[in-house]
Design a protein around this motif. Structure first.
Motif, PDB file in Angstrom:
ATOM      1  N   UNK B 272       2.202  11.402   3.731  1.00 51.68           N
ATOM      2  CA  UNK B 272       2.522   9.918   4.287  1.00 51.68           C
ATOM      3  C   UNK B 272       1.167   9.253   3.710  1.00 51.68           C
ATOM      4  N   UNK B 273       1.575   7.797   3.391  1.00 53.55           N
ATOM      5  CA  UNK B 273       0.634   6.967   3.009  1.00 53.55           C
ATOM      6  C   UNK B 273      -0.510   7.466   2.257  1.00 53.55           C
ATOM      7  N   UNK B 274      -0.196   7.900   0.983  1.00 50.52           N
ATOM      8  CA  UNK B 274      -0.903   8.796   0.196  1.00 50.52           C
ATOM      9  C   UNK B 274      -2.157   7.785  -0.648  1.00 50.52           C
ATOM     10  N   UNK B 275      -1.623   6.422  -0.478  1.00 51.64           N
ATOM     11  CA  UNK B 275      -2.532   5.284  -1.153  1.00 51.64           C
ATOM     12  C   UNK B 275      -3.875   5.476  -0.368  1.00 51.64           C
ATOM     13  N   UNK B 276      -3.848   5.552   0.881  1.00 49.09           N
ATOM     14  CA  UNK B 276      -5.229   5.594   1.641  1.00 49.09           C
ATOM     15  C   UNK B 276      -5.873   7.036   1.365  1.00 49.09           C
ATOM     16  N   UNK B 306       6.095  12.508  -1.304  1.00 55.40           N
ATOM     17  CA  UNK B 306       5.200  11.405  -0.588  1.00 55.40           C
ATOM     18  C   UNK B 306       5.629  10.376  -0.357  1.00 55.40           C
ATOM     19  N   UNK B 307       5.106   9.450   0.315  1.00 55.85           N
ATOM     20  CA  UNK B 307       5.262   8.038   0.535  1.00 55.85           C
ATOM     21  C   UNK B 307       3.979   7.331   0.232  1.00 55.85           C
ATOM     22  N   UNK B 308       4.127   5.991  -0.242  1.00 57.78           N
ATOM     23  CA  UNK B 308       3.095   5.432  -0.922  1.00 57.78           C
ATOM     24  C   UNK B 308       2.101   4.624   0.381  1.00 57.78           C
ATOM     25  N   UNK B 309       2.613   3.994   0.987  1.00 60.12           N
ATOM     26  CA  UNK B 309       1.631   3.043   1.988  1.00 60.12           C
ATOM     27  C   UNK B 309       1.269   1.669   1.054  1.00 60.12           C
ATOM     28  N   UNK B 310       2.032   1.235   0.290  1.00 59.86           N
ATOM     29  CA  UNK B 310       1.515   0.296  -0.518  1.00 59.86           C
ATOM     30  C   UNK B 310       0.716  -1.040   0.186  1.00 59.86           C
ATOM     31  N   UNK B 311      -0.304  -1.406  -0.333  1.00 57.73           N
ATOM     32  CA  UNK B 311      -1.039  -2.523   0.106  1.00 57.73           C
ATOM     33  C   UNK B 311      -0.265  -3.753  -0.326  1.00 57.73           C
ATOM     34  N   UNK B 312       0.105  -4.799   0.577  1.00 60.83           N
ATOM     35  CA  UNK B 312       0.712  -6.012   0.229  1.00 60.83           C
ATOM     36  C   UNK B 312       0.053  -7.506   0.330  1.00 60.83           C
ATOM     37  N   UNK B 313      -1.462  -6.937   0.579  1.00 59.57           N
ATOM     38  CA  UNK B 313      -2.197  -8.137   0.333  1.00 59.57           C
ATOM     39  C   UNK B 313      -1.982  -9.411   1.363  1.00 59.57           C
ATOM     40  N   UNK B 314      -1.636  -8.896   2.681  1.00 58.63           N
ATOM     41  CA  UNK B 314      -1.391  -9.718   3.837  1.00 58.63           C
ATOM     42  C   UNK B 314      -2.475  -9.281   4.759  1.00 58.63           C
ATOM     43  N   UNK B 315      -2.612 -10.294   5.824  1.00 57.55           N
ATOM     44  CA  UNK B 315      -3.204 -10.188   7.044  1.00 57.55           C
ATOM     45  C   UNK B 315      -2.363  -9.360   7.926  1.00 57.55           C
ATOM     46  N   UNK B 316      -2.891  -8.113   8.468  1.00 54.02           N
ATOM     47  CA  UNK B 316      -1.954  -7.201   9.099  1.00 54.02           C
ATOM     48  C   UNK B 316      -2.768  -6.635  10.210  1.00 54.02           C
ATOM     49  N   UNK B 317      -1.965  -5.725  10.897  1.00 54.42           N
ATOM     50  CA  UNK B 317      -2.486  -5.041  11.905  1.00 54.42           C
ATOM     51  C   UNK B 317      -2.349  -3.556  11.537  1.00 54.42           C
ATOM     52  N   UNK B 318      -3.425  -3.019  11.668  1.00 52.77           N
ATOM     53  CA  UNK B 318      -3.596  -1.474  11.554  1.00 52.77           C
ATOM     54  C   UNK B 318      -3.245  -0.441  12.760  1.00 52.77           C
ATOM     55  N   UNK B 319      -2.584   0.358  12.814  1.00 52.65           N
ATOM     56  CA  UNK B 319      -2.313   1.474  14.007  1.00 52.65           C
ATOM     57  C   UNK B 319      -1.924   2.602  13.695  1.00 52.65           C
ATOM     58  N   UNK B 320      -2.616   3.491  14.409  1.00 53.14           N
ATOM     59  CA  UNK B 320      -2.593   5.013  13.934  1.00 53.14           C
ATOM     60  C   UNK B 320      -3.099   5.721  15.104  1.00 53.14           C
ATOM     61  N   UNK B 321      -2.663   7.086  15.018  1.00 51.31           N
ATOM     62  CA  UNK B 321      -3.375   8.180  15.817  1.00 51.31           C
ATOM     63  C   UNK B 321      -4.519   8.742  15.247  1.00 51.31           C
TER      64      UNK B 321
END
Lengths: 270, 572
Positions: B272-276, B306-321
């Motif tokens: 998942x979110x292989x971009x990162x 895979x899925x990409x996890x594309x950055x959208x160029x916004x202000x956002x909130x990261x959250x993860x385990x």
């Protein structure tokens, strides 16, 4: 400059939210149209004329308009929200959020203001002749980007956490201050002419705070620099002798400045 | 109720339909061969695109950390407020919308299924409670296994059978859907104040490496015949140079045979979110894209999606385990940080993040995501995600789709808004490929449906599929997405018509009806009683020793699932 006079009828028990009372919202409208502008009474929208008599002469542009609220509006919130030009004078007290996100023009409150006056202010001038409560010129809850421009002057006393996360602009408090003025401040100028209870500039990373009165308790995260006379702040010279501190070293890359008048503050220098 | 969606231009990759004019018939919530046209409600889709409902295989929409995001970011809520409308709740939140708004907004874009990608088992009841308040969309939650004490102990002892029994029990107890692995061994190391680096760095005390955990759980996954492959968030997320760890992780489950009891996936790994995870260099200064190496691996291997996890160029909130990663992020941007340790199971963190287009690193991150989409040849191996809200909120999917379909849109962005690093440190400016609508339908519909093991009823418009359908006002015969990308973005943001289980839920971009509650998919497996009981006894003992809750109070009862939809794994 044309004048619109809003004469408050009796203030309701449930607060009004009147972010439509701005020269911007009134500009280009007839008196009858202004009367029909909507304000919130609790969770119900009502016409402005339900709580205010509207009189005077309108103008095409906000910058040519002055709104006078001719009485006490102690239970009306958000007067002047996001105003960009023109003038508002309130001849009494106001409730919370006066001049929130103001971008220009001048807003004067002749009485007292409740909390959050000038929250997230970007420009213009806000003057409160009486006292103001907490969070004058503070950031919105949770945000780390507060007041960025403009000028706030309070002639009376204020509460806690004023200029929280301040990023620019200038604030002058003529009276006394409760705790934590300029907490998390990053830039801008805060001048306090009265006394402060405690924790001036807690976790401030930048900006300048001048206290002409007495700081009852000071924080440990500030480094004492020395005594300076005739300090130069924001292009102005402030007479008198001041203890200079840099900090707050409780936070990363701290580069804030606190000046405390030598008179009465001997107890906070090492 | 019967419907017929007439004359639409249909894209349905699972049935090999590529832009044919075709009627879609619906009866009793299912796609059928034909309906009586005289009685059926006719939906005119002439000159419009028709696709199955979109599927988001990886998003963060329900549960404890999502709610922390909502609670500690009132400034995010303030940015985006919707008032109550007929039949709808009010809501707020740009990057972390409230539950009701989450359901509405997915539906408005024609998405009808969304999977919560990280559920701490201990907090699964909270997750399901939020699902109850998330209207319209079908959903499932992925419990976290990669740093779980039981898993680490069984696998350390080489006892894959007991581990399988435990996984089987936990999936049932939490009403979870797949084996989610986040920074294996690393989040446990975070409980000791550290992290692991690479897949051969053992967790403290448990002395087990990420490679061993990934391999063991991949074996367990196929022993249990689960519909989805192991769902892996690799180690070293967001670190320059991490692509080597990523490639090494991809290799770990290679060779294991897929054994799904339902569905038809070929992959044994979902990364998942292989971009990162596609970063080269050693620091943020010499940071470069390694999307090319990752895409090359994916092109040459068939055991992963895979899925990409594309950055959208916004202000956002990261959250993860991935607790230690969030601490690193907080150390970089200095913004508020929430951190949590979940007893014997996992941890988590939350930090706001600003992907400013003019800033160097976010510009490259954007480019890396796009490169992955465009350099992987087969859209049957890629799913469209933004790891919502980590790289950007899911409400930006229409924009991501438009970027993929329009080189001009991308070029304008690269030349006018992004930092020059996007061109200097990646090849994005030289890639001219544009996705077709068929390929868009793959990365948003058929590929996720297939890899999730739900392609019998989801992600297509063949007879027997659930009647989840999206109609978009964009005419591929007269409009060119390559130049008319703004119209395309608008059309997908506000679908003309969306049906969920045969009910019209969206008209002209507005939710008009919430229909019936979405399904909660979860895994029901049955193993040999002997080993199952042995493991449960062991678990019960550990509960007494270590857990803050009683064993009996831990499992989520089926009563918490308004529309319980068990999917069978191995049943003995």
């Amino acid at each position: 400059m044309s004048e619109i006079i809003l004469t408050p009828k009796e203030q309701p028990q449930v607060p009004l939210e009147a972010k439509n009372i701005t020269p911007d919202a009134f500009a280009g409208k007839t008196i009858d149209e202004i009367k029909e502008l909507k304000i919130w009474h609790g969770n119900i929208q009502v016409a402005l004329s339900e709580f205010f008599d509207v009189d005077g002469e309108s103008a095409e542009n906000a910058s040519e308009m002055k709104i006078i609220i001719d009485g006490d509006v102690y239970n009306t919130k958000r007067i002047g929200q996001k105003m960009t030009a023109g003038e508002i004078t309130v001849k009494g007290n106001v409730n919370m959020y006066v001049g929130v996100e103001m971008k220009g023009g001048k807003l004067t409150v002749e009485g007292n203001a409740a909390s959050w006056a000038g929250q997230d202010m970007e420009g213009g001038e806000l003057v409160i002749m009486g006292n103001a409560e907490d969070y004058v010129g503070a950031a919105y809850r949770g945000d780390w980007r507060g007041m960025s421009g403009g000028k706030i002057t309070v002639y009376g006393n204020v509460g806690s956490e004023i200029a929280e996360y301040m990023n620019g602009g200038k604030m002058i408090i003529k009276g006394n201050v409760a705790i934590m003025p300029g907490v998390h401040m990053n830039n801008g100028v805060l001048i306090i002419e009265g006394n402060v209870v405690a924790r001036v500039g807690g976790e401030m990373a930048g900006g300048t705070i001048v206290v002409k009165g007495v700081i009852n308790e000071f924080l440990a995260g500030f480094k004492y620099i020395g005594v300076e006379k005739e300090i130069e702040v924001d292009g102005e010279t402030i007479p008198g002798a001041f203890y200079k501190f840099k900090g707050d070293h409780a936070t990363k890359g701290a580069n804030g400045t606190v000046y405390a008048a030598v008179a009465g503050n001997g107890h906070i220098v090492p | 109720m019967e419907h017929i969606i007439k004359n639409g231009i249909v894209y349905d990759p699972l049935n090999k339909i590529d832009g044919e004019k075709k009627d879609i018939c619906i009866r009793d919530g299912k796609i059928v061969d034909s309906v009586n046209e005289a009685d059926a409600n006719v939906i005119d889709a002439s000159g419009k695109i028709v696709m199955a409902g979109g599927i988001d295989p990886h998003t963060h929409i329900a549960g404890a950390k999502v709610n922390v995001g909502r609670m500690y970011r009132p400034e995010d809520s303030k940015k985006d407020v919707e008032s109550r409308l007929a039949g709808k709740r009010s809501g707020s939140g740009f990057s972390v919308p409230s539950t009701f708004m989450t359901g509405y907004r997915y539906a408005q874009m024609g998405y009808t299924t969304a999977m919560e990608a990280a559920m701490p088992p201990l907090l699964s009841r909270h997750t399901h409670e939020e699902f109850i308040d998330t209207p319209i969309i079908d959903h499932a939650a992925y419990p976290l296994f990669g740093n779980n004490w039981f898993v680490m102990e069984y696998l350390k002892e080489g006892d894959v059978d007991s581990c399988a029994a435990y996984v089987s029990w936990l999936l049932k107890a939490t009403k979870g859907y797949t084996i989610k692995i986040v920074n294996p061994a690393g989040t446990e190391a975070w409980a000791w104040g550290g992290n692991v680096h690479g897949i051969h760095d053992p967790a403290p005390y448990f002395d087990i490496t990420a490679a061993e955990i990934i391999k063991g759980l991949a074996e367990v996954n196929e022993m249990l015949g689960l519909p989805h492959a192991i769902h892996l968030h690799c180690n070293d997320l967001g670190h320059p140079g991490n692509y080597e760890t990523t490639l090494a992780s991809f290799d770990v489950p290679k060779g294991i045979k897929p054994n799904p009891k339902t569905g038809s996936r070929d992959a044994v790994l979902y990364a998942t979110h292989v971009q990162f995870h596609s970063y080269g260099g050693t620091t943020w200064r010499d940071f470069v894209s390694e999307a090319g190496s990752i895409a090359d691996y994916v092109n040459k291997n068939d055991h992963l999606v895979i899925d990409v996890g594309q950055v959208t160029l916004d202000e956002t909130t990261t959250m993860t385990a991935d607790g230690p990663m969030e601490y690193d992020l907080h150390s970089i941007n200095g913004l508020k940080w929430a951190n949590c340790d979940v007893e014997l199971e996992t941890g988590s963190g939350v930090v706001p993040f600003l992907y400013t287009p003019g800033a160097p690193v976010p510009s490259v991150q954007w480019a890396i995501g796009m490169e992955l989409f465009l350099l992987i040849n087969d859209p049957g191996k890629v799913c469209l995600t933004t790891d919502s809200p980590n790289a950007g909120p899911f409400t930006r999917y229409p924009r991501v789709i438009s970027w993929l379909m329009s080189n001009q849109y991308r070029s304008n962005l690269i030349e006018n808004e992004l930092h020059k690093w996007a061109q200097r440190k990646s090849d994005i400016a030289t890639i001219e490929r544009e996705y077709s609508f068929y390929e868009i339908a793959q990365v948003t519909r058929s590929t996720p449906a297939q890899v999730l093991g739900l392609s019998d009823t989801k992600g297509h418009l063949g007879v027997g599929a659930d009647a989840d359908v999206a109609v978009y006002s964009f005419n591929p015969e007269t409009q060119d997405p390559s130049s008319d990308y703004m119209a395309l973005e608008e059309a997908i943001q506000n679908a003309t018509c969306v049906l969920k289980d045969g009910n019209i839920v969206v008209k002209d971009g507005v939710v008009v009806n919430i229909g019936i509650h979405g399904r909660t998919y979860w895994i029901d497996t049955q193993l040999e009683e002997g080993i199952y009981n042995e493991v449960v006894t062991d678990v019960e003992k550990k509960f007494k020793q270590y857990y803050s809750v009683n064993f009996q109070n831990y499992p989520v009862q089926e009563e918490y699932l308004p529309r319980s939809t068990p999917v069978n794994g191995v049943m003995l």
